[in-house]
Design a protein around this motif. Structure first.
Motif, short mmCIF file in Angstrom:
data_model
loop_
_atom_site.label_atom_id
_atom_site.label_comp_id
_atom_site.label_asym_id
_atom_site.label_seq_id
_atom_site.Cartn_x
_atom_site.Cartn_y
_atom_site.Cartn_z
N ARG A 1 16.37 -9.29 -28.15
CA ARG A 1 17.18 -10.06 -29.12
C ARG A 1 18.74 -9.46 -29.10
N ALA A 2 18.97 -8.12 -28.90
CA ALA A 2 20.22 -7.43 -28.76
C ALA A 2 20.83 -8.33 -27.70
N ARG A 3 20.31 -8.47 -26.59
CA ARG A 3 21.08 -9.09 -25.22
C ARG A 3 21.41 -10.75 -25.71
N MET A 4 20.41 -11.24 -26.45
CA MET A 4 20.73 -12.63 -26.87
C MET A 4 21.86 -12.52 -27.74
N GLY A 5 22.03 -11.69 -28.67
CA GLY A 5 22.70 -11.88 -29.58
C GLY A 5 24.36 -11.34 -28.89
N ALA A 6 24.26 -10.53 -28.02
CA ALA A 6 25.61 -10.14 -27.31
C ALA A 6 25.94 -11.52 -26.47
N ALA A 7 25.19 -12.09 -25.66
CA ALA A 7 25.58 -13.22 -25.01
C ALA A 7 26.11 -14.23 -25.78
N LEU A 8 25.60 -14.73 -26.93
CA LEU A 8 26.06 -15.42 -27.83
C LEU A 8 27.57 -15.08 -28.22
N LEU A 9 27.73 -13.78 -28.44
CA LEU A 9 28.90 -13.32 -29.14
C LEU A 9 29.92 -13.48 -28.07
N LEU A 10 29.57 -13.35 -26.55
CA LEU A 10 30.74 -13.50 -25.61
C LEU A 10 31.06 -15.08 -25.61
N VAL B 1 22.76 -16.14 -35.76
CA VAL B 1 23.25 -17.27 -36.72
C VAL B 1 24.71 -17.37 -36.69
N ALA B 2 25.46 -16.46 -36.93
CA ALA B 2 27.06 -16.50 -36.73
C ALA B 2 27.59 -17.00 -35.42
N ALA B 3 27.00 -16.28 -34.42
CA ALA B 3 27.49 -16.93 -33.20
C ALA B 3 27.35 -18.46 -33.03
N ASN B 4 26.06 -18.89 -33.46
CA ASN B 4 25.83 -20.53 -33.58
C ASN B 4 26.61 -21.31 -34.22
N GLN B 5 27.09 -20.60 -35.47
CA GLN B 5 28.07 -21.35 -36.42
C GLN B 5 29.34 -21.21 -35.78
N THR B 6 29.72 -20.30 -35.04
CA THR B 6 31.01 -20.21 -34.37
C THR B 6 31.21 -21.32 -33.16
N GLN B 7 29.97 -21.46 -32.46
CA GLN B 7 30.06 -22.32 -31.35
C GLN B 7 30.19 -23.59 -31.87
N SER B 8 29.35 -24.00 -33.05
CA SER B 8 29.47 -25.51 -33.64
C SER B 8 31.10 -25.43 -34.24
#
Length: 414
Positions: A4-13, A184-191
């Motif tokens: 989960r941490a890696r997924m969150g970091a990937a979305l963040l990048l 969730v925040a990363a998805n909102q940013t991408q949207s």
């Protein structure tokens, strides 16, 4: 947990990656200039003006004369009369009476005036649509920046929680919760980033110019200017808005057409002159031909023209009522947005920011938990979003008011 941490970091990048530099950066003035030159709506309106100009030439044209030439053999049936070739040549000129000619020309002139008002209306619509689309892009970019700030803040909170979990000062479920919030925040940013792209695509369509796909915009909301009272704005709209003046020109055009149709009940004469020649003699002929209005007294065309005239009168009144309603709605939007902006600038925004700082400090010293920080952060995000919406709602209402009062038209459009 590590996955989960890696997924969150990937979305963040991915989400935090800056927007690629654009090949061309549009300002609002440049976008309006390109729309004036390339907009298909304006090109269509210009073609309609040319058509109306041609209509005036058609209305002013006189009917063409008619030439008749007949030839044939003449055979004598009585002794002493010569046989041979006979010829008849005649010319006829229809007379364009002043009674139908004057209203016909007047109707064509009102048609030209209406087409020019339609061109002005199309210009106002294009400029308003471009300004709205440009403002929408700025709004989407601001929303993207807010979402990115929110994501960065959650990343900082998550890092603190991860450190506390490692040293045994915090439960693991807080780290799991923070990972979920970060995703969730990363998805909102991408949207939000995708909505910026959609807004740019809509702006390119409205401009109509061959712009690169990666075109970006540059600008900010203009400063608030004083706005007249609703009554003053309504009077400006009634005096200047091209669509109303076009409807009035259409009423005058159809009124002239009714007069023209009624005047056509008087038959149009045709003058004739000619020569008949045969082997024995030559005769000159002069005369006039007048249709007899026995069966067709033009009741149908007159009734159709009168009905269209009444329809135009009703449409003009309906248009006036609709525009009055639009003006009142947008004026109310402006007042509400102003009140909201004053409330946010008067303390709501500052209070939400202070509440988040207090919650973060308390969390840092272990006095409060992660949930309190999230709640304060959500409140701040909501307040910022509402403040942003109020600012752009105010701009949207101003654009519509400027369009309805024909602010972009220099003087008399006729």
């Amino acid at each position: 947990m590590m996955l989960r941490a890696r997924m969150g970091a990937a979305l963040l990048l991915v989400a935090c990656a800056p927007l690629a530099p654009a090949a061309e950066t549009l300002t609002l003035e440049r976008a309006l200039e390109l729309a004036e030159r390339y907009s298909p709506r304006l090109q269509t309106a210009l073609a309609e003006v040319e058509r109306a100009n041609s209509g005036i030439r058609t209305a002013r044209a006189f009917p063409n004369p008619e030439l008749e030439v007949l030839s044939g053999g003449v055979r004598a049936r009585v002794p002493g009369i010569s046989s041979g070739q006979g010829t008849s040549v005649s010319i006829g000129q229809p007379i364009d009476l002043p009674s139908p000619r004057a209203p016909r020309i007047r109707a064509a002139e009102e048609g030209l005036a209406g087409s020019r008002f339609a061109l002005d209306d199309a210009r106002l619509m294009v400029r308003a649509d471009v300004r709205q689309a440009f403002s929408t892009v700025l709004r989407r970019k601001a929303e993207y920046e807010l979402a990115l700030d929110n994501q960065k803040l959650l990343e900082q909170i998550r890092n603190r929680i991860e450190l506390r979990v490692k040293v045994g000062e915090g439960p693991k479920f807080e780290l799991t919760r923070s990972d979920a919030e970060l995703q969730v925040a990363a998805n909102q940013t991408q949207s939000a980033r995708l909505r910026v792209t959609q807004g740019l695509a809509a702006l390119r369509v409205l401009v109509g110019a061959p712009l690169p796909v990666d075109t970006d915009v540059s600008g900010d909301l203009p400063a608030m200017v004083p706005v007249d009272s609703l009554q003053a704005l309504r009077q400006q709209m009634l005096d200047r808005y091209p669509a109303l003046r076009q409807a009035q020109a259409d009423v005058r055009r159809l009124q002239a057409r009714v007069e023209a149709e009624r005047s056509l009940r008087v038959p149009r004469p045709t003058l004739f002159a000619g020569v008949d020649q045969d082997p024995e003699q030559r005769r000159s002929i002069f005369g006039v031909a007048v249709p007899i209005p026995l069966w067709d007294q033009r009741q149908g065309p007159i009734g159709e023209a009168a009905a269209q005239f009444q329809q135009a009168v009703s449409n003009s009144e309906l248009r006036r009522l609709e525009l009055n309603g639009d003006l009142e709605v947008n004026y109310s939007r402006l007042l509400v947005a102003r009140q909201q902006i004053e409330a946010f600038e008067g303390g709501l925004l500052k209070q939400a920011e202070n509440a988040l700082k207090v919650a973060e400090n308390a969390f840092r010293f272990g006095e409060r938990g992660f949930i309190e920080v999230l709640d304060a952060q959500r409140v701040l995000r909501s307040v910022r979003a509402d403040f942003l919406n109020a600012r752009f709602e105010k701009q949207s209402a101003l654009i519509e008011i400027d369009r309805l009062t024909a602010k972009d038209l220099p003087g008399d459009s006729r």
